[in-house]
Design a protein around this motif. Structure first.
Motif, PDB file in Angstrom:
ATOM      1  N   GLU A   1      72.651  18.762  12.907  1.00  0.00           N
ATOM      2  CA  GLU A   1      72.322  19.295  11.588  1.00  0.00           C
ATOM      3  C   GLU A   1      71.581  18.244  10.757  1.00  0.00           C
ATOM      4  O   GLU A   1      72.140  17.196  10.439  1.00  0.00           O
ATOM      5  CB  GLU A   1      73.608  19.756  10.902  1.00  0.00           C
ATOM      6  CG  GLU A   1      74.334  20.814  11.738  1.00  0.00           C
ATOM      7  CD  GLU A   1      75.553  21.410  11.049  1.00  0.00           C
ATOM      8  OE1 GLU A   1      76.207  20.696  10.266  1.00  0.00           O
ATOM      9  OE2 GLU A   1      75.836  22.588  11.300  1.00  0.00           O
ATOM     10  N   LEU A   2      70.355  18.571  10.434  1.00  0.00           N
ATOM     11  CA  LEU A   2      69.522  17.639   9.669  1.00  0.00           C
ATOM     12  C   LEU A   2      69.569  18.035   8.193  1.00  0.00           C
ATOM     13  O   LEU A   2      68.793  18.864   7.722  1.00  0.00           O
ATOM     14  CB  LEU A   2      68.085  17.663  10.225  1.00  0.00           C
ATOM     15  CG  LEU A   2      67.027  16.797   9.530  1.00  0.00           C
ATOM     16  CD1 LEU A   2      67.524  15.393   9.249  1.00  0.00           C
ATOM     17  CD2 LEU A   2      65.763  16.751  10.360  1.00  0.00           C
TER      18      LEU A   2
ATOM     19  N   PHE B   1      66.543   9.830   9.992  1.00  0.00           N
ATOM     20  CA  PHE B   1      65.295  10.364  10.547  1.00  0.00           C
ATOM     21  C   PHE B   1      64.100   9.614   9.944  1.00  0.00           C
ATOM     22  O   PHE B   1      63.170   9.216  10.640  1.00  0.00           O
ATOM     23  CB  PHE B   1      65.234  11.869  10.257  1.00  0.00           C
ATOM     24  CG  PHE B   1      64.038  12.594  10.801  1.00  0.00           C
ATOM     25  CD1 PHE B   1      63.383  12.170  11.955  1.00  0.00           C
ATOM     26  CD2 PHE B   1      63.559  13.734  10.167  1.00  0.00           C
ATOM     27  CE1 PHE B   1      62.271  12.858  12.453  1.00  0.00           C
ATOM     28  CE2 PHE B   1      62.467  14.434  10.655  1.00  0.00           C
ATOM     29  CZ  PHE B   1      61.821  13.980  11.792  1.00  0.00           C
ATOM     30  N   LYS B   2      64.182   9.384   8.632  1.00  0.00           N
ATOM     31  CA  LYS B   2      63.087   8.687   7.936  1.00  0.00           C
ATOM     32  C   LYS B   2      62.930   7.250   8.467  1.00  0.00           C
ATOM     33  O   LYS B   2      61.806   6.791   8.706  1.00  0.00           O
ATOM     34  CB  LYS B   2      63.351   8.678   6.428  1.00  0.00           C
ATOM     35  CG  LYS B   2      62.172   8.178   5.627  1.00  0.00           C
ATOM     36  CD  LYS B   2      62.445   8.200   4.137  1.00  0.00           C
ATOM     37  CE  LYS B   2      61.249   7.635   3.384  1.00  0.00           C
ATOM     38  NZ  LYS B   2      61.561   7.351   1.983  1.00  0.00           N
ATOM     39  N   ASP B   3      64.051   6.570   8.664  1.00  0.00           N
ATOM     40  CA  ASP B   3      64.011   5.206   9.207  1.00  0.00           C
ATOM     41  C   ASP B   3      63.344   5.188  10.587  1.00  0.00           C
ATOM     42  O   ASP B   3      62.582   4.280  10.923  1.00  0.00           O
ATOM     43  CB  ASP B   3      65.435   4.630   9.349  1.00  0.00           C
ATOM     44  CG  ASP B   3      66.044   4.289   7.997  1.00  0.00           C
ATOM     45  OD1 ASP B   3      65.301   4.296   6.984  1.00  0.00           O
ATOM     46  OD2 ASP B   3      67.257   4.027   7.945  1.00  0.00           O
ATOM     47  N   THR B   4      63.654   6.222  11.369  1.00  0.00           N
ATOM     48  CA  THR B   4      63.084   6.315  12.711  1.00  0.00           C
ATOM     49  C   THR B   4      61.570   6.530  12.643  1.00  0.00           C
ATOM     50  O   THR B   4      60.812   5.940  13.418  1.00  0.00           O
ATOM     51  CB  THR B   4      63.762   7.466  13.493  1.00  0.00           C
ATOM     52  OG1 THR B   4      65.161   7.209  13.521  1.00  0.00           O
ATOM     53  CG2 THR B   4      63.230   7.573  14.906  1.00  0.00           C
ATOM     54  N   ILE B   5      61.145   7.378  11.714  1.00  0.00           N
ATOM     55  CA  ILE B   5      59.705   7.609  11.531  1.00  0.00           C
ATOM     56  C   ILE B   5      59.019   6.290  11.153  1.00  0.00           C
ATOM     57  O   ILE B   5      57.959   5.949  11.689  1.00  0.00           O
ATOM     58  CB  ILE B   5      59.460   8.685  10.439  1.00  0.00           C
ATOM     59  CG1 ILE B   5      59.949  10.062  10.910  1.00  0.00           C
ATOM     60  CG2 ILE B   5      57.983   8.729  10.028  1.00  0.00           C
ATOM     61  CD1 ILE B   5      59.167  10.672  12.055  1.00  0.00           C
ATOM     62  N   GLU B   6      59.638   5.549  10.251  1.00  0.00           N
ATOM     63  CA  GLU B   6      59.048   4.265   9.837  1.00  0.00           C
ATOM     64  C   GLU B   6      58.918   3.323  11.031  1.00  0.00           C
ATOM     65  O   GLU B   6      57.921   2.621  11.181  1.00  0.00           O
ATOM     66  CB  GLU B   6      59.905   3.614   8.747  1.00  0.00           C
ATOM     67  CG  GLU B   6      59.719   4.277   7.406  1.00  0.00           C
ATOM     68  CD  GLU B   6      60.073   3.360   6.243  1.00  0.00           C
ATOM     69  OE1 GLU B   6      61.286   3.191   6.030  1.00  0.00           O
ATOM     70  OE2 GLU B   6      59.163   2.846   5.563  1.00  0.00           O
TER      71      GLU B   6
ATOM     72  N   ALA C   1      65.424  18.336   2.961  1.00  0.00           N
ATOM     73  CA  ALA C   1      65.379  16.875   3.095  1.00  0.00           C
ATOM     74  C   ALA C   1      64.712  16.487   4.415  1.00  0.00           C
ATOM     75  O   ALA C   1      64.001  15.475   4.490  1.00  0.00           O
ATOM     76  CB  ALA C   1      66.789  16.300   3.018  1.00  0.00           C
ATOM     77  N   GLY C   2      64.923  17.293   5.445  1.00  0.00           N
ATOM     78  CA  GLY C   2      64.278  17.055   6.737  1.00  0.00           C
ATOM     79  C   GLY C   2      62.796  17.377   6.676  1.00  0.00           C
ATOM     80  O   GLY C   2      61.964  16.673   7.258  1.00  0.00           O
TER      81      GLY C   2
ATOM     82  N   VAL D   1      60.860  14.595   5.246  1.00  0.00           N
ATOM     83  CA  VAL D   1      60.585  13.493   6.176  1.00  0.00           C
ATOM     84  C   VAL D   1      59.311  13.803   6.988  1.00  0.00           C
ATOM     85  O   VAL D   1      58.543  12.900   7.311  1.00  0.00           O
ATOM     86  CB  VAL D   1      61.788  13.212   7.105  1.00  0.00           C
ATOM     87  CG1 VAL D   1      61.453  12.098   8.091  1.00  0.00           C
ATOM     88  CG2 VAL D   1      63.019  12.827   6.284  1.00  0.00           C
ATOM     89  N   LEU D   2      59.088  15.085   7.275  1.00  0.00           N
ATOM     90  CA  LEU D   2      57.843  15.451   7.968  1.00  0.00           C
ATOM     91  C   LEU D   2      56.626  15.166   7.078  1.00  0.00           C
ATOM     92  O   LEU D   2      55.587  14.689   7.550  1.00  0.00           O
ATOM     93  CB  LEU D   2      57.854  16.931   8.373  1.00  0.00           C
ATOM     94  CG  LEU D   2      58.857  17.359   9.430  1.00  0.00           C
ATOM     95  CD1 LEU D   2      58.651  18.825   9.789  1.00  0.00           C
ATOM     96  CD2 LEU D   2      58.730  16.510  10.682  1.00  0.00           C
ATOM     97  N   ILE D   3      56.772  15.468   5.787  1.00  0.00           N
ATOM     98  CA  ILE D   3      55.693  15.142   4.840  1.00  0.00           C
ATOM     99  C   ILE D   3      55.487  13.626   4.810  1.00  0.00           C
ATOM    100  O   ILE D   3      54.355  13.132   4.858  1.00  0.00           O
ATOM    101  CB  ILE D   3      56.032  15.666   3.419  1.00  0.00           C
ATOM    102  CG1 ILE D   3      56.092  17.188   3.415  1.00  0.00           C
ATOM    103  CG2 ILE D   3      55.010  15.162   2.401  1.00  0.00           C
ATOM    104  CD1 ILE D   3      56.509  17.808   2.084  1.00  0.00           C
ATOM    105  N   PHE D   4      56.603  12.909   4.785  1.00  0.00           N
ATOM    106  CA  PHE D   4      56.547  11.440   4.789  1.00  0.00           C
ATOM    107  C   PHE D   4      55.834  10.936   6.041  1.00  0.00           C
ATOM    108  O   PHE D   4      54.989  10.031   5.980  1.00  0.00           O
ATOM    109  CB  PHE D   4      57.971  10.882   4.713  1.00  0.00           C
ATOM    110  CG  PHE D   4      58.062   9.393   4.917  1.00  0.00           C
ATOM    111  CD1 PHE D   4      57.728   8.507   3.899  1.00  0.00           C
ATOM    112  CD2 PHE D   4      58.480   8.869   6.137  1.00  0.00           C
ATOM    113  CE1 PHE D   4      57.806   7.136   4.103  1.00  0.00           C
ATOM    114  CE2 PHE D   4      58.565   7.501   6.342  1.00  0.00           C
ATOM    115  CZ  PHE D   4      58.224   6.632   5.315  1.00  0.00           C
ATOM    116  N   ALA D   5      56.158  11.541   7.177  1.00  0.00           N
ATOM    117  CA  ALA D   5      55.556  11.125   8.455  1.00  0.00           C
ATOM    118  C   ALA D   5      54.044  11.284   8.410  1.00  0.00           C
ATOM    119  O   ALA D   5      53.291  10.397   8.789  1.00  0.00           O
ATOM    120  CB  ALA D   5      56.148  11.937   9.608  1.00  0.00           C
TER     121      ALA D   5
END
Lengths: 140, 105
Positions: free
Chosen positions: B21-22, B30-35, B58-59, B62-66
């Motif tokens: 569950e994200l 997840f964000k840390d992993t993308i970074e 919130a998930g 993170v896609l937008i952040f990616a």
């Protein structure tokens, strides 16, 4: 159903979703509606934790109410008055923008409001009362 | 079901498998992993979502952040289904990522 009262922390989002699952199971709503209700409750609670209490803590109470034709999940908090329905939601145009041009805010409330059959808000006794309703039978 | 992820970095490609569950509690992981994977400047970001049971905004953020962090990376979302897929579509993300049922290994 017995009211669930939890400290306003992201760690308790799972408890809130589990509570919604129990209520949905007792009300016999479809899996699809259960998911939408969980998502809506999760998004509203996240908003309360992040903005309502500004990360400073407080309590969220969650109550499930089963009626003949509907299941309502009510979330209450003591943060500053905030009516999610007044939040400007992303427009069709915003939603079709490429990700690099997306604004970060507004998606959570959009998903919450769009996902349930009825979304009500009232300010009562110094509390925000968000009521999320799904109809129990898909025909209604 | 708690959130879990695993990373498989290949040449020009970062593969991340998401399960559980994200929600907003899990999104920072997840964000840390993308970074982390962004530092290798991959051309493709492949997200396996077969086992992802819940996806909150919130998930999505993170896609937008990616996208914003990795520039013109191609983002593939593989195996998403049911309400998770529905959320991606409702949010218009299907117009910005490649949605696929499977991905050649």
């Amino acid at each position: 159903m017995e009211t669930l009262i939890v400290p306003a922390s992201m760690d308790n989002l799972t408890s809130i979703r589990n509570y919604v699952k129990e209520a949905a199971s007792a009300a016999g709503v479809s899996d699809e509606k259960l998911y939408q209700l969980q998502l809506a409750a999760d998004e509203i609670a996240t908003n309360i934790i992040t903005y309502g209490y500004s990360g400073k803590g407080g309590e969220i109470s969650v109550r499930g109410e089963i009626e003949d034709d509907a299941l309502t999940i009510t979330l209450e908090d003591s943060g500053p008055a905030f009516d999610p329905r007044e939040r400007e939601l992303p427009s069709e145009e915003d939603l079709s923008k490429p990700l690099e041009e997306r604004a970060i805010g507004g998606l959570g409330i959009f998903l919450a409001v769009q996902g349930v059959d009825r979304f009500d808000y009232r300010r009562e006794g110094g509390k925000n009362v968000n009521a999320l309703t799904v109809f129990r039978h898909s025909a209604s | 079901m708690s959130f879990q992820l695993s990373i498989d970095e290949r040449q020009n490609e970062a593969r991340i498998t998401l399960s559980g569950e994200l929600d907003a509690a899990a999104a920072p992981q997840f964000k840390d992993t993308i970074e982390k994977v962004a530092s290798a400047s991959p051309k493709r970001l492949v997200l396996f979502m077969d086992e992802l049971a819940f996806l909150a905004s919130a998930g999505l953020r993170v896609l937008i952040f990616a996208r914003q962090k990795m520039g013109d990376v191609d983002i593939y979302v593989v195996g998403s289904k049911g309400p998770v897929l529905n959320t991606l579509k409702m949010s218009g993300f299907h117009q910005s990522v490649y949605l696929q049922d499977s991905y050649a290994t």
